[in-house]
Design an enzyme around this catalytic site. Structure first.
Site, PDB file in Angstrom:
ATOM      1  N   TRP A 162      74.400  26.983  62.094  1.00 52.53           N
ATOM      2  CA  TRP A 162      73.631  25.737  62.284  1.00 52.53           C
ATOM      3  C   TRP A 162      72.757  25.980  63.734  1.00 52.53           C
ATOM      4  O   TRP A 162      73.306  27.161  64.375  1.00 52.53           O
ATOM      5  CB  TRP A 162      74.442  24.476  62.467  1.00 52.53           C
ATOM      6  CG  TRP A 162      75.630  24.657  63.449  1.00 52.53           C
ATOM      7  CD1 TRP A 162      75.739  24.583  64.703  1.00 52.53           C
ATOM      8  CD2 TRP A 162      76.944  25.025  63.169  1.00 52.53           C
ATOM      9  NE1 TRP A 162      76.807  24.681  65.429  1.00 52.53           N
ATOM     10  CE2 TRP A 162      77.551  25.187  64.230  1.00 52.53           C
ATOM     11  CE3 TRP A 162      77.782  25.394  62.082  1.00 52.53           C
ATOM     12  CZ2 TRP A 162      79.074  25.275  64.367  1.00 52.53           C
ATOM     13  CZ3 TRP A 162      79.183  25.529  61.877  1.00 52.53           C
ATOM     14  CH2 TRP A 162      79.728  25.761  63.185  1.00 52.53           C
TER      15      TRP A 162
ATOM     16  N   ASP B  77      77.771  30.284  57.435  1.00 49.99           N
ATOM     17  CA  ASP B  77      77.808  29.023  57.814  1.00 49.99           C
ATOM     18  C   ASP B  77      77.456  28.660  59.046  1.00 49.99           C
ATOM     19  O   ASP B  77      78.302  28.783  59.774  1.00 49.99           O
ATOM     20  CB  ASP B  77      79.326  28.494  57.166  1.00 49.99           C
ATOM     21  CG  ASP B  77      79.323  26.974  57.618  1.00 49.99           C
ATOM     22  OD1 ASP B  77      78.256  26.131  57.747  1.00 49.99           O
ATOM     23  OD2 ASP B  77      80.502  26.371  57.330  1.00 49.99           O
TER      24      ASP B  77
ATOM     25  N   CYS C 226      80.355  32.244  60.985  1.00 46.30           N
ATOM     26  CA  CYS C 226      80.066  30.802  61.063  1.00 46.30           C
ATOM     27  C   CYS C 226      79.939  30.407  62.685  1.00 46.30           C
ATOM     28  O   CYS C 226      80.537  30.968  63.351  1.00 46.30           O
ATOM     29  CB  CYS C 226      81.688  29.964  60.742  1.00 46.30           C
ATOM     30  SG  CYS C 226      81.250  28.378  60.959  1.00 46.30           S
TER      31      CYS C 226
ATOM     32  N   SER D 120      82.154  21.776  58.981  1.00 46.27           N
ATOM     33  CA  SER D 120      82.744  22.806  58.227  1.00 46.27           C
ATOM     34  C   SER D 120      84.493  22.268  58.213  1.00 46.27           C
ATOM     35  O   SER D 120      84.953  22.124  59.395  1.00 46.27           O
ATOM     36  CB  SER D 120      82.908  24.270  58.763  1.00 46.27           C
ATOM     37  OG  SER D 120      81.459  24.441  59.004  1.00 46.27           O
TER      38      SER D 120
END
Length: 654
Positions: A653, A651, A606, A434
């Site tokens: 992961w 966002d 995020c 990012s």
């Protein structure tokens, strides 16, 4: 008077129109795609190709990191065992509206290996196919299909793309000949695939009335060609598309043609502790690359030279021999597994993933080279669907985290030819980060925030993350020889609200703060432009205030100047009870509910998908229940609605 005014306006209008039409619009310079040769005569009809080469099975893949493509190749290879011929196909390269013609081929079948990317989105190469599926009302009667979906359970939209393709094909009249397979990368994707595949083929044999030849033998896909006296200018040295594209750089830059961005800053962010958190800045001056806050930068790392050299040594090979691996199937669009001609050293350094534990098919194909029959048997067993085989693969390969080098070291009887090993290894993939900057403030620079991955496996080996180790070593050079990073931009949906006056709530512990550094810079810039900027609230976190408080100076300064309205930092380990961002959200629930429910705030999350994103979402449910007087079901629907409206973006992961 009115008539005069009318005539005057008309004449003035005509004069302006005449002037405007005289000034020809400037032609927009067109960039030719440099990674592709001149318009090739590549067949865009997969039907014609199948007819011409006598194939009846086509395996389409939607793949972002190469796994979907890998599975598709394995399935198309399998077909031979059943007297059928398959081909793996990238939907981006073919006209997918021809799917309805598949019925023209007898005993035909379309298999779809579809990965889901981001927030339930299709992968880049399946975007056009997805759009076509949504818009078409074509009839797919007589088309046989099955889908294997690749996803990760920790994400909100688990396997959304695979499930959509499966459902939509049926709606269009196609016939599902085998149930949708669900692969979960949070569990054991390889095992999910092997299990599905072992049930799929017998069902196909029954469906088409064919019998397996029983030959599970390994079939080579590529043949080795050694180049003894080649002009070294014709040899790939790490480029991804056009030969010499790293020497003469030409825009536009993308996945096949990355830009070599010089590293201008590489500093350690944490003051103490045993981790290495880093901030890098790369220079994109003159590249014509544009980005927006919230986008991702993709970088292409290289493997550790120590591991590459050790592989050469253990296999007794001259790594600098120049070779090509040429596809034995001359009709295939994929002529080589990686850019050729090249050297083994370049292939193992730039093109192949030698760090991830190998998948079962690699072990199966390499088993024949083990001189110890016990090793041979175990390698084949690990690739079977027998419970003991699965358990052995789980413990020996996955839990012990053995990469290909570790396997060769621990099985001394296994010494495969290096060309077969290179054929079987998956491609080394780009890594996405990012972006931690705003192009309004830093138009010629992209900032990256990352943490070095390093751990010791159960077998006592030190394993280092490929990309973060490589980034850490990208030192800033004062002299002419600059450290560069091959990169391109991947657009994202993670965007600040269109109206600057909307409040934003940002939740990003650890390196999850990255995109918010860009957001904060941008909100500050908007303020300077005299725009009315809504509340800007940040929830971030680290372990210890004195050790790893990332961007402390910048954040405290932004709060002082009023760019950040409220800075909330969770130092998880500075007290008895661990404190995380979700705890701080609950503490500020009254303010939060007002911002969300009354003031139209946009929420951004995020970081880690497995625990953090889930816990944060639960905290929002609880706030909606308590302050909005809702039931859990209503609260869940409320947050889901915010997602649909683009007011709750993630966002994340895993």
């Amino acid at each position: 008077i009115n008539l005069d005014l009318f005539l005057f306006t008309l004449i003035a209008g005509l004069i302006i129109y005449w002037f405007m039409s005289r000034k020809k619009a400037e032609p927009i310079p067109e960039f030719k795609k440099l990674d592709q040769p001149a318009p090739s005569t590549q067949e865009t009809s997969f039907i014609e190709k199948m007819k011409k080469t006598g194939r009846n099975i086509v395996v389409f893949y939607g793949s972002q990191t190469g796994t979907g493509e890998e599975f598709a190749n394995r399935l198309s290879k399998d077909a031979q065992r059943y007297g059928m011929k398959g081909m793996a196909a990238d939907p981006e390269e073919y006209d997918m509206s021809e799917l309805s013609r598949l019925a023209e081929i007898g005993n035909s079948l379309a298999i779809f290996c579809m990965a889901t990317y981001g927030e339930g989105d299709p992968t880049d190469n399946a975007q056009d196919f997805y759009d076509w599926l949504q818009e078409t009302d074509g009839q797919l009667d007589g088309v046989n299909y099955t889908v294997f979906a690749l996803g990760n359970k920790t994400y909100e939209h688990y396997n959304a793309m695979g499930a959509y393709v499966d459902k939509r094909l049926e709606e269009l009249g196609a016939k599902r000949v085998f149930d949708l397979g669900m692969g979960d990368d949070d569990g054991n994707l390889e095992e999910d695939f092997v299990t599905w595949r072992e049930q799929f083929w017998p069902a196909m044999c029954e469906h088409f009335g064919v019998e397996a030849s029983g030959e599970d033998s390994s079939v080579r896909q590529y043949e080795l060609k050694e180049h003894n006296d080649i002009n070294m200018n014709k040899v790939y040295t790490g480029e991804l598309g056009r030969l010499k594209s790293f020497e003469t750089q030409k825009p536009p830059f993308d996945a096949k043609n990355p830009f070599l961005a010089p590293v201008t800053v590489n500093r350690k962010l944490n003051k103490a502790g045993d981790r290495h958190l880093m901030h890098l800045e790369v220079d994109i001056t003159g590249s014509k690359i544009r980005y927006e806050s919230g986008d991702h930068v993709a970088v292409y790392p290289t493997n550790d030279t120590v591991i590459v050299n050790r592989l050469g040594q253990i296999l007794g090979v001259d790594l600098d021999s120049v070779i090509s691996l040429n596809n034995l199937d001359e009709e295939s669009n994929k002529k080589h597994p990686f850019p050729c001609p090249t050297t083994y050293r370049t292939a193992l350094t730039h093109y192949l993933d030698i760090i991830h534990p190998p998948r079962t098919n690699v072990l199966y194909e390499l088993a024949q080279y083990a001189t110890d029959l016990k090793d041979q048997e175990n390698m084949r067993k690990m690739a079977s669907s027998a419970p003991e085989g699965k358990a052995l693969y789980q413990s020996f390969v996955l839990e012990d985290n053995r990469n290909i080098l570790a396997i060769l070291e621990d099985l001394p009887s296994l010494r495969p030819p290096i060309d077969h090993l290179c054929e079987l290894m998956p491609r080394l993939q780009a890594r996405y980060y990012s972006i931690a900057s705003s192009s309004k403030v830093h138009p010629n620079s992209i900032h990256i925030c990352a943490v070095l991955v390093e751990y010791t496996t159960k077998t006592g080996r030190l394993t280092k993350g490929v990309a973060t180790t490589w980034l850490k070593n990208k030192l800033v050079a004062d002299n002419a020889h600059k450290s560069t990073v091959p990169m391109y931009i991947r657009k994202s949906q993670f965007r600040l609200p269109f109206k600057a006056s909307n409040p934003v709530i940002m939740v990003g512990p650890g390196t999850g703060i990255a995109p918010f550094m860009g957001f904060i810079q941008e909100r500050g810039w908007l303020k300077e432009q005299g725009k009315e900027v809504g509340e800007t609230v940040l929830y971030c976190g680290c372990r210890h205030k004195e050790e790893d408080y990332l961007y402390q100076e910048e954040l405290e300064e932004a709060e002082k100047t009023g760019v950040i309205t409220k800075l909330n930092v969770a130092f998880s380990r500075d007290q008895e009870q661990k404190v995380y961002v979700q705890h701080l959200l609950r503490t500020n629930k009254v303010d939060l509910w007002r911002q969300i429910h009354t003031d139209n705030a946009h929420i951004y999350i995020c970081g880690d998908a497995r625990n953090m994103a889930r816990d944060v979402q639960t905290a929002f449910y609880e706030i909606a229940e308590e302050l909005g007087g809702m039931t859990r079901t209503q609260a869940t629907d409320y947050i889901k609605k915010l997602m649909t409206k683009g007011r709750y973006s993630q966002d994340v992961w895993s």
